[in-house]
Design a protein around this motif. Sequence first.
Motif, PDB file in Angstrom:
ATOM      1  N   ASP A 213       0.812  -1.214   0.000  1.00  0.00           N
ATOM      2  CA  ASP A 213       0.000   0.000   0.000  1.00  0.00           C
ATOM      3  C   ASP A 213       0.844   1.263   0.000  1.00  0.00           C
ATOM      4  O   ASP A 213       0.427   2.294  -0.522  1.00  0.00           O
ATOM      5  CB  ASP A 213      -0.936   0.018   1.208  1.00  0.00           C
ATOM      6  CG  ASP A 213      -2.142  -0.875   1.019  1.00  0.00           C
ATOM      7  OD1 ASP A 213      -2.471  -1.198  -0.142  1.00  0.00           O
ATOM      8  OD2 ASP A 213      -2.761  -1.254   2.026  1.00  0.00           O
ATOM      9  N   GLU A 214       2.029   1.209   0.588  1.00  0.00           N
ATOM     10  CA  GLU A 214       2.883   2.384   0.708  1.00  0.00           C
ATOM     11  C   GLU A 214       3.833   2.579  -0.468  1.00  0.00           C
ATOM     12  O   GLU A 214       4.560   3.573  -0.512  1.00  0.00           O
ATOM     13  CB  GLU A 214       3.673   2.308   2.010  1.00  0.00           C
ATOM     14  CG  GLU A 214       2.779   2.421   3.234  1.00  0.00           C
ATOM     15  CD  GLU A 214       3.511   2.181   4.532  1.00  0.00           C
ATOM     16  OE1 GLU A 214       4.732   1.904   4.498  1.00  0.00           O
ATOM     17  OE2 GLU A 214       2.868   2.271   5.586  1.00  0.00           O
ATOM     18  N   LEU A 215       3.809   1.671  -1.438  1.00  0.00           N
ATOM     19  CA  LEU A 215       4.684   1.834  -2.601  1.00  0.00           C
ATOM     20  C   LEU A 215       4.320   3.107  -3.359  1.00  0.00           C
ATOM     21  O   LEU A 215       3.146   3.447  -3.483  1.00  0.00           O
ATOM     22  CB  LEU A 215       4.531   0.648  -3.553  1.00  0.00           C
ATOM     23  CG  LEU A 215       5.195  -0.656  -3.167  1.00  0.00           C
ATOM     24  CD1 LEU A 215       4.820  -1.752  -4.158  1.00  0.00           C
ATOM     25  CD2 LEU A 215       6.698  -0.498  -3.115  1.00  0.00           C
ATOM     26  N   PRO A 216       5.309   3.816  -3.884  1.00  0.00           N
ATOM     27  CA  PRO A 216       5.013   5.018  -4.662  1.00  0.00           C
ATOM     28  C   PRO A 216       4.542   4.703  -6.083  1.00  0.00           C
ATOM     29  O   PRO A 216       4.254   5.594  -6.856  1.00  0.00           O
ATOM     30  CB  PRO A 216       6.357   5.761  -4.679  1.00  0.00           C
ATOM     31  CG  PRO A 216       7.372   4.686  -4.557  1.00  0.00           C
ATOM     32  CD  PRO A 216       6.743   3.619  -3.690  1.00  0.00           C
ATOM     33  N   THR A 217       4.473   3.440  -6.418  1.00  0.00           N
ATOM     34  CA  THR A 217       4.068   2.981  -7.741  1.00  0.00           C
ATOM     35  C   THR A 217       2.722   2.282  -7.644  1.00  0.00           C
ATOM     36  O   THR A 217       2.489   1.509  -6.715  1.00  0.00           O
ATOM     37  CB  THR A 217       5.112   1.981  -8.290  1.00  0.00           C
ATOM     38  OG1 THR A 217       6.380   2.616  -8.324  1.00  0.00           O
ATOM     39  CG2 THR A 217       4.744   1.472  -9.653  1.00  0.00           C
ATOM     40  N   GLY A 218       1.850   2.555  -8.620  1.00  0.00           N
ATOM     41  CA  GLY A 218       0.576   1.845  -8.666  1.00  0.00           C
ATOM     42  C   GLY A 218       0.823   0.372  -8.931  1.00  0.00           C
ATOM     43  O   GLY A 218       1.583   0.006  -9.823  1.00  0.00           O
ATOM     44  N   LEU A 219       0.193  -0.471  -8.136  1.00  0.00           N
ATOM     45  CA  LEU A 219       0.399  -1.910  -8.258  1.00  0.00           C
ATOM     46  C   LEU A 219      -0.927  -2.625  -8.093  1.00  0.00           C
ATOM     47  O   LEU A 219      -1.684  -2.356  -7.153  1.00  0.00           O
ATOM     48  CB  LEU A 219       1.370  -2.397  -7.174  1.00  0.00           C
ATOM     49  CG  LEU A 219       1.564  -3.905  -7.079  1.00  0.00           C
ATOM     50  CD1 LEU A 219       2.476  -4.375  -8.214  1.00  0.00           C
ATOM     51  CD2 LEU A 219       2.150  -4.275  -5.743  1.00  0.00           C
ATOM     52  N   CYS A 220      -1.198  -3.516  -9.024  1.00  0.00           N
ATOM     53  CA  CYS A 220      -2.325  -4.424  -8.834  1.00  0.00           C
ATOM     54  C   CYS A 220      -1.834  -5.829  -9.150  1.00  0.00           C
ATOM     55  O   CYS A 220      -0.958  -6.029  -9.980  1.00  0.00           O
ATOM     56  CB  CYS A 220      -3.526  -4.032  -9.688  1.00  0.00           C
ATOM     57  SG  CYS A 220      -3.274  -4.162 -11.448  1.00  0.00           S
ATOM     58  N   VAL A 221      -2.386  -6.777  -8.433  1.00  0.00           N
ATOM     59  CA  VAL A 221      -2.022  -8.177  -8.616  1.00  0.00           C
ATOM     60  C   VAL A 221      -3.259  -8.883  -9.146  1.00  0.00           C
ATOM     61  O   VAL A 221      -4.347  -8.761  -8.569  1.00  0.00           O
ATOM     62  CB  VAL A 221      -1.558  -8.821  -7.286  1.00  0.00           C
ATOM     63  CG1 VAL A 221      -1.224 -10.284  -7.489  1.00  0.00           C
ATOM     64  CG2 VAL A 221      -0.371  -8.056  -6.713  1.00  0.00           C
ATOM     65  N   ILE A 222      -3.080  -9.601 -10.255  1.00  0.00           N
ATOM     66  CA  ILE A 222      -4.173 -10.301 -10.908  1.00  0.00           C
ATOM     67  C   ILE A 222      -3.920 -11.801 -10.796  1.00  0.00           C
ATOM     68  O   ILE A 222      -2.824 -12.276 -11.089  1.00  0.00           O
ATOM     69  CB  ILE A 222      -4.265  -9.916 -12.406  1.00  0.00           C
ATOM     70  CG1 ILE A 222      -4.262  -8.404 -12.601  1.00  0.00           C
ATOM     71  CG2 ILE A 222      -5.474 -10.575 -13.059  1.00  0.00           C
ATOM     72  CD1 ILE A 222      -5.422  -7.678 -12.019  1.00  0.00           C
ATOM     73  N   GLY A 223      -4.938 -12.543 -10.382  1.00  0.00           N
ATOM     74  CA  GLY A 223      -4.815 -13.988 -10.238  1.00  0.00           C
ATOM     75  C   GLY A 223      -4.945 -14.714 -11.564  1.00  0.00           C
ATOM     76  O   GLY A 223      -5.256 -14.116 -12.606  1.00  0.00           O
ATOM     77  N   ASN A 224      -4.737 -16.014 -11.534  1.00  0.00           N
ATOM     78  CA  ASN A 224      -4.841 -16.841 -12.740  1.00  0.00           C
ATOM     79  C   ASN A 224      -6.229 -16.808 -13.366  1.00  0.00           C
ATOM     80  O   ASN A 224      -6.374 -17.064 -14.560  1.00  0.00           O
ATOM     81  CB  ASN A 224      -4.460 -18.296 -12.426  1.00  0.00           C
ATOM     82  CG  ASN A 224      -2.985 -18.445 -12.135  1.00  0.00           C
ATOM     83  OD1 ASN A 224      -2.166 -17.645 -12.589  1.00  0.00           O
ATOM     84  ND2 ASN A 224      -2.635 -19.460 -11.363  1.00  0.00           N
ATOM     85  N   ASP A 225      -7.233 -16.490 -12.560  1.00  0.00           N
ATOM     86  CA  ASP A 225      -8.604 -16.414 -13.077  1.00  0.00           C
ATOM     87  C   ASP A 225      -8.968 -15.002 -13.530  1.00  0.00           C
ATOM     88  O   ASP A 225     -10.125 -14.697 -13.786  1.00  0.00           O
ATOM     89  CB  ASP A 225      -9.594 -16.906 -12.028  1.00  0.00           C
ATOM     90  CG  ASP A 225      -9.563 -16.082 -10.754  1.00  0.00           C
ATOM     91  OD1 ASP A 225      -8.681 -15.196 -10.624  1.00  0.00           O
ATOM     92  OD2 ASP A 225     -10.408 -16.324  -9.872  1.00  0.00           O
ATOM     93  N   ASN A 226      -7.950 -14.126 -13.635  1.00  0.00           N
ATOM     94  CA  ASN A 226      -8.109 -12.729 -14.061  1.00  0.00           C
ATOM     95  C   ASN A 226      -8.938 -11.902 -13.088  1.00  0.00           C
ATOM     96  O   ASN A 226      -9.558 -10.916 -13.473  1.00  0.00           O
ATOM     97  CB  ASN A 226      -8.662 -12.625 -15.484  1.00  0.00           C
ATOM     98  CG  ASN A 226      -7.627 -12.961 -16.523  1.00  0.00           C
ATOM     99  OD1 ASN A 226      -6.472 -13.250 -16.201  1.00  0.00           O
ATOM    100  ND2 ASN A 226      -8.012 -12.942 -17.778  1.00  0.00           N
TER     101      ASN A 226
END
Length: 92
Positions: free
Chosen positions: A32-45
Amino acid sequence: MDLAIPLFFALLLMAVIALLVRQRRDHQRLLDELPTGLCVIGNDNRVLSWNGQMARLSGVEPRLAVGRHVAALPAPWSRALEEALDSRTGNV
């Protein structure tokens, strides 16, 4: 029957669970504190994680993204993420 052994293993299991919960909380806070936008997507999208910077960049709150299929996200994020998933790099 001696209860000391089952009690020992129950206490050990509780300690391991507490450690895992703490590590998960720390890991989520770090993301949450990263200065970069990050999303993690699972194998089921489906979205597994959507950090604070991603929320600021996209205007989509994590509670509205996590658990949703990528195709159900608002534009332009649904298309951008689907294209990233189809690409070799995975970058948007």
